[in-house]
Design a protein around this motif. Structure first.
Motif, PDB file in Angstrom:
ATOM      1  N   LYS A 439     -10.579   0.377  -8.719  1.00 45.52           N
ATOM      2  CA  LYS A 439      -9.467  -0.972  -9.100  1.00 45.52           C
ATOM      3  C   LYS A 439      -8.928  -1.664  -7.555  1.00 45.52           C
ATOM      4  CE  LYS A 439      -5.824   1.641 -11.105  1.00 45.52           C
ATOM      5  NZ  LYS A 439      -4.903   1.958 -11.416  1.00 45.52           N
ATOM      6  N   GLN A 440      -7.967  -3.098  -8.080  1.00 44.78           N
ATOM      7  CA  GLN A 440      -6.664  -2.981  -6.286  1.00 44.78           C
ATOM      8  C   GLN A 440      -5.909  -2.436  -6.566  1.00 44.78           C
ATOM      9  OE1 GLN A 440      -7.369  -5.106  -4.368  1.00 44.78           O
ATOM     10  NE2 GLN A 440      -6.622  -5.169  -3.600  1.00 44.78           N
ATOM     11  N   TYR A 441      -5.829  -1.743  -6.241  1.00 46.12           N
ATOM     12  CA  TYR A 441      -4.196  -0.614  -5.581  1.00 46.12           C
ATOM     13  C   TYR A 441      -3.434  -1.398  -5.401  1.00 46.12           C
ATOM     14  CZ  TYR A 441      -6.899   3.222  -6.983  1.00 46.12           C
ATOM     15  OH  TYR A 441      -7.219   4.789  -7.413  1.00 46.12           O
ATOM     16  N   THR A 442      -2.211  -1.019  -6.036  1.00 45.44           N
ATOM     17  CA  THR A 442      -0.788  -2.319  -5.504  1.00 45.44           C
ATOM     18  C   THR A 442       0.742  -1.119  -4.921  1.00 45.44           C
ATOM     19  OG1 THR A 442      -0.261  -2.956  -8.273  1.00 45.44           O
ATOM     20  CG2 THR A 442      -1.092  -4.384  -6.580  1.00 45.44           C
ATOM     21  N   PRO A 443       0.509  -0.105  -3.886  1.00 51.16           N
ATOM     22  CA  PRO A 443       1.354   1.207  -3.461  1.00 51.16           C
ATOM     23  C   PRO A 443       2.348   0.038  -3.511  1.00 51.16           C
ATOM     24  CG  PRO A 443      -0.319   0.751  -2.045  1.00 51.16           C
ATOM     25  CD  PRO A 443      -1.193  -0.215  -3.695  1.00 51.16           C
ATOM     26  N   PHE A 444       3.752   1.225  -3.202  1.00 47.07           N
ATOM     27  CA  PHE A 444       4.927   0.239  -2.315  1.00 47.07           C
ATOM     28  C   PHE A 444       5.478   1.759  -2.113  1.00 47.07           C
ATOM     29  CE2 PHE A 444       6.298   1.178  -6.597  1.00 47.07           C
ATOM     30  CZ  PHE A 444       7.218   1.445  -7.118  1.00 47.07           C
ATOM     31  N   VAL A 445       6.194   1.098  -0.864  1.00 41.98           N
ATOM     32  CA  VAL A 445       7.077   2.610   0.313  1.00 41.98           C
ATOM     33  C   VAL A 445       8.835   1.823  -0.135  1.00 41.98           C
ATOM     34  CG1 VAL A 445       6.674   1.767   2.548  1.00 41.98           C
ATOM     35  CG2 VAL A 445       7.185   4.349   1.452  1.00 41.98           C
ATOM     36  N   CYS A 446       9.370   2.682  -1.056  1.00 43.22           N
ATOM     37  CA  CYS A 446      10.828   2.483  -1.082  1.00 43.22           C
ATOM     38  C   CYS A 446      11.017   2.107   0.872  1.00 43.22           C
ATOM     39  CB  CYS A 446      11.721   3.059  -1.644  1.00 43.22           C
ATOM     40  SG  CYS A 446      11.190   3.018  -3.745  1.00 43.22           S
ATOM     41  N   GLU A 447      12.346   1.982   0.989  1.00 43.40           N
ATOM     42  CA  GLU A 447      12.709   1.050   2.506  1.00 43.40           C
ATOM     43  C   GLU A 447      14.072   2.918   1.938  1.00 43.40           C
ATOM     44  OE1 GLU A 447      13.818  -2.611   3.634  1.00 43.40           O
ATOM     45  OE2 GLU A 447      15.274  -2.168   2.312  1.00 43.40           O
ATOM     46  N   THR A 448      14.095   3.682   1.332  1.00 40.91           N
ATOM     47  CA  THR A 448      14.792   4.627   1.538  1.00 40.91           C
ATOM     48  C   THR A 448      13.991   6.366   1.202  1.00 40.91           C
ATOM     49  OG1 THR A 448      14.672   4.777  -1.159  1.00 40.91           O
ATOM     50  CG2 THR A 448      17.015   3.827   0.628  1.00 40.91           C
ATOM     51  N   ALA A 449      12.370   5.986   1.544  1.00 43.73           N
ATOM     52  CA  ALA A 449      11.214   6.970   0.989  1.00 43.73           C
ATOM     53  C   ALA A 449      11.397   8.287   2.708  1.00 43.73           C
ATOM     54  CB  ALA A 449      10.269   6.392   1.006  1.00 43.73           C
ATOM     55  N   LYS A 450      11.381   9.413   1.747  1.00 40.92           N
ATOM     56  CA  LYS A 450      11.422  10.574   3.171  1.00 40.92           C
ATOM     57  C   LYS A 450      10.050  10.689   3.211  1.00 40.92           C
ATOM     58  CE  LYS A 450      15.787  12.083   0.289  1.00 40.92           C
ATOM     59  NZ  LYS A 450      16.627  13.261  -0.185  1.00 40.92           N
ATOM     60  N   PRO A 451      10.247  11.833   4.134  1.00 43.65           N
ATOM     61  CA  PRO A 451       8.478  12.155   4.548  1.00 43.65           C
ATOM     62  C   PRO A 451       7.496  13.267   3.689  1.00 43.65           C
ATOM     63  CG  PRO A 451      10.429  12.397   6.475  1.00 43.65           C
ATOM     64  CD  PRO A 451      10.704  11.894   5.273  1.00 43.65           C
ATOM     65  N   GLY A 452       7.137  12.797   3.471  1.00 41.08           N
ATOM     66  CA  GLY A 452       5.943  13.679   2.649  1.00 41.08           C
ATOM     67  C   GLY A 452       5.861  13.306   1.208  1.00 41.08           C
ATOM     68  N   GLN A 453       6.503  12.107   0.942  1.00 39.29           N
ATOM     69  CA  GLN A 453       7.041  12.084  -0.295  1.00 39.29           C
ATOM     70  C   GLN A 453       5.286  11.082  -0.461  1.00 39.29           C
ATOM     71  OE1 GLN A 453      10.357   8.929  -1.597  1.00 39.29           O
ATOM     72  NE2 GLN A 453       9.475   8.607  -3.096  1.00 39.29           N
ATOM     73  N   LEU A 454       4.978  11.588  -1.849  1.00 35.73           N
ATOM     74  CA  LEU A 454       3.983  10.532  -3.148  1.00 35.73           C
ATOM     75  C   LEU A 454       4.612   8.931  -2.939  1.00 35.73           C
ATOM     76  CD1 LEU A 454       1.203  10.906  -3.890  1.00 35.73           C
ATOM     77  CD2 LEU A 454       1.908  11.800  -5.785  1.00 35.73           C
TER      78      LEU A 454
END
Length: 717
Positions: A439-454
């Motif tokens: 399927k078409q994935y729509t992932p996002f990453v938060c500006e406050t994400a930390k290293p190693g975050q899924l």
């Protein structure tokens, strides 16, 4: 001087144009080209070719004297060409030497099939004739050159081995091998003879012919008394009659019959006919000649009425009855009820799927021909060998398109078709599809994400169906293994996780990241594909949910701030509304003219005697209307009236006022087509012989709802 004899030059037939060069020396036969003695150091010599095929089949290079063929040659049409060559001076155009003659002989190749002469071959021989008896001679000819190579050397052979006949390989004479050919068992034999050139070697051409050999009768059987019954006789059919004589008279002479089957069980029965005193043997079970062709019965006759003073065992008689079953030409029978065959997908055209086999139940074992039902093979995917039942695929098969095919095959013997058999063909999978995202994935990453975050768990899908199931391997595309932003973890369960490698993502710096991922399956051979994951940078809530809307994300992707994008979007909306309003004003002006025309010409009047019909001008009188309340207020009053009383009728002022306002709006709205005719037909007029055209005048034959509408419109006229 020219040679004493015309030299021969050989050239192979069927050569391509200009492919072969013919060389000949006019004055010196041992040389390799046409060349004059006067040509030494002199370039003014010109060569001319004449004779058979000059200009049409051969041409000469006028400067070098080399001869070329200019089209394909066929030895069977022409084997020799007699040609002449001459050298002349280009300046004076006079011969420098006498004209010379030579012959070109076309060398044969094996390009013709043998052909049988005097077909069809039909002959007869006596039954039981001695081995070595000459039956007939078949003859095939070949148009190729018998004096060169083996193209015309023909060898004869029998294709289908059988113990009764042989053929002499060189002469084509057919001889008998066995003395046991009995006309009463089989009176005709079909022998397939093959003629092959190249002395029977591989690579040669071959043809076949069928020789029909009939057996003529000789007196080798003595007369016999026999009653035969066909094997396809139905149950209940009369097989025969038996009768015993009794010297008594009257009822003392009446006989009952019973039968006992000595070599079978419950196949026959006997019925007593007391009028004729016969025992009628009838069939109880179907017969099968191939299983049992003779039956032995014992029939017993006993008096129907016996004297108790006498020993009844002394009043019986027995006889043996032998029943012979006659053979019936039955259709072929397949060896199994259905066939399950397998073929690998993408197998090349002509690949063998499998073979079906049917058997002739009769003793003569006639040839069987196989065919596929057209309606089960409409796309012509499969074909069958009519002689041996071998099924082949005409085109490659794709398991992902269809992994089962059902066809129906019939076997025919001299026009006697068998019961068709179902052939189920299963397409075996091969690994020919690469895995990809399901399927078409729509992932996002938060500006406050930390290293190693899924940030996303991905999986794969594959159209193939391996025996041991799917197993996928994930890795970042080569060249991005050291991606500074994200990393990939293969979970070893056909899924993988996308993890952040760092922190400090910013939408203003980069709104999207594109991560190419290589997915490999476990097939043989393994296939892989690259799928790109688009990761959006988001301003997230404390719980990690992205709060960037689709509009904001789009603005970031085109390089605008959200505020600037909203201003641009608002301006665009206002521009579209202005254009729409302008079009509406232009259309309104057009409808004013149309409405005026309708008001002038569409007033038909009420009827022939009516002089008080509606006046359209009155309907458009604005002064006759009292000040209108808003529709919202009127609807509110109607709802309130309904709540107060269920007995409110159409004469209520609220209803009347609401209807009149709607009529006014229809008359004065310039943006809709004119409906003046509606008011004219609402009340047709009085004293018209045509009567009313509207159901609104009825107060008796319609429902209460129509009665209420009728009262309203009558009050409006």
């Amino acid at each position: 001087s020219p040679p004493s004899q015309s030299p021969y030059v050989r050239i192979r037939e069927s050569q391509r144009k200009r492919e072969r060069k013919v060389s000949w020396v006019a004055s010196r036969p041992s040389a390799n080209s046409i060349r004059s003695d006067y040509e030494k150091g002199n370039l003014s010599i010109k060569y001319i070719l004449s004779g058979d095929g000059a200009g049409s089949d051969f041409k000469i290079d006028e400067n070098t004297g080399k001869i070329y063929s200019i089209k394909r040659l066929d030895r069977e049409k022409r084997a020799f060409y007699t040609m002449r060559a001459q050298a002349i001076d280009k300046k004076t155009m006079q011969p420098v030497e006498p004209e010379s003659e030579f012959i070109i002989k076309v060398q044969d190749i094996n390009d013709n099939k043998p052909v049988f002469q005097n077909e069809p071959y039909i002959t007869s021989i006596p039954e039981m004739c001695a081995p070595g008896t000459s039956v007939i001679q078949v003859t095939a000819t070949d148009a190729d050159d018998p004096s060169f190579g083996n193209g015309a050397k023909i060898i004869y052979s029998i294709l289908k081995e059988q113990p009764y006949f042989s053929v002499e390989p060189k002469t084509g004479i057919i001889f008998t091998l066995s003395p046991d050919m009995d006309r009463e068992i089989k009176d005709q034999y079909l022998v397939i003879i093959q003629a092959k050139d190249m002395a029977g070697q591989s690579g040669g051409f071959s043809v076949t012919t069928t020789v029909t050999i009939n057996l003529s009768d000789i007196n080798d059987n003595s007369p016999k008394f026999r009653e035969s019954n066909p094997e396809d006789a139905p149950v209940g059919a009369i097989i025969g009659r038996i009768m015993a004589d009794d010297s008594d008279t009257g009822e003392n002479a009446e006989v009952n019959y019973t039968i006992k089957e000595l070599d079978s069980f419950d196949t026959f029965d006997v019925i007593n006919d007391h009028k004729t005193q016969e025992g009628i043997i009838v069939l109880k079970r179907p017969l099968d000649f191939e299983s049992k062709s003779r039956f032995h019965l014992r029939a017993e006759a006993i008096n129907r009425y016996t004297d108790p003073k006498l020993d009844s065992s002394q009043l019986t008689d027995v006889t043996d009855v032998k029943i012979t079953v006659g053979d019936v030409d039955e259709p072929p029978v397949f060896m199994t009820d259905f066939y399950l065959l397998n073929i690998t997908e993408n197998a090349p055209p002509g690949s063998v799927v499998g073979t079906v086999a049917a058997k002739d139940q009769d003793e003569d074992d006639s040839p069987i021909r196989y065919s596929i039902n057209h309606w089960t093979n409409t796309k012509r995917i499969f074909k069958i060998d009519i002689y041996n039942g071998s099924i082949t695929a005409v085109k490659p098969l794709d398991r992902e398109a269809a992994f089962w095919h059902n066809i129906t095959v019939s076997a025919t013997e001299f026009g006697n078709p068998s019961q068709p058999v179902s052939v189920i063909i299963r397409v075996i999978d091969v690994n020919d599809n690469a895995p990809e995202f399901p399927k078409q994935y729509t992932p996002f990453v938060c500006e406050t994400a930390k290293p190693g975050q899924l940030i996303q768990t991905i999986s794969a899908a594959d159209k193939d169906d391996p025996v041991n199931g799917h197993h996928f391997y994930y890795m970042l595309e080569s060249g991005v293994n050291k991606n500074p932003n994200f990393t990939l973890k293969d979970n070893q369960d056909n899924t993988a996780g996308i993890l952040t490698r760092r922190s400090g993502f910013s939408r203003q710096d980069q709104a999207y990241f594109y991560l190419p991922i290589l997915i490999t399956d476990s097939g043989e051979p393994a296939l892989s594909s690259t799928n790109t994951l688009t990761i959006m940078v988001c301003d997230c809530y404390p719980d990690g949910i992205c709060k960037s809307s689709g509009v904001e994300a789009f603005a970031l992707s085109v390089g605008l701030s959200p505020a600037a994008f909203i201003v641009l979007l608002t301006f665009t909306v206002f521009l579209l509304m202005a254009l729409k309003l302008h079009k509406k004003m232009v259309r309104s002006k057009k409808w004013e003219d149309v409405t005026e025309n309708v008001g002038r010409y569409d007033d038909e009047g009420g009827g022939e005697e009516d002089t008080n019909a509606f006046d359209v001008v009155t309907l458009r009188s604005h002064t006759a209307r009292r000040e209108r309340n808003s529709q919202k207020e009127k609807k509110a009053k109607i709802r309130m009236s309904i709540r107060q009383s269920l007995n409110i009728g159409p004469d209520d002022d609220v209803f009347r006022e609401f209807i009149l306002d709607r009529l006014y709006e229809a008359d004065t709205d310039p943006c809709v087509p004119p409906y003046d005719c509606l008011h004219i037909y609402a009340f047709e007029g009085e004293n018209s012989i045509a009567g009313s055209l509207s159901s609104l005048e009825s107060l008796t034959s319609f429902s209460d709802k129509n009665k209420k509408l009728a009262r309203i419109y009558r009050s409006c006229k």
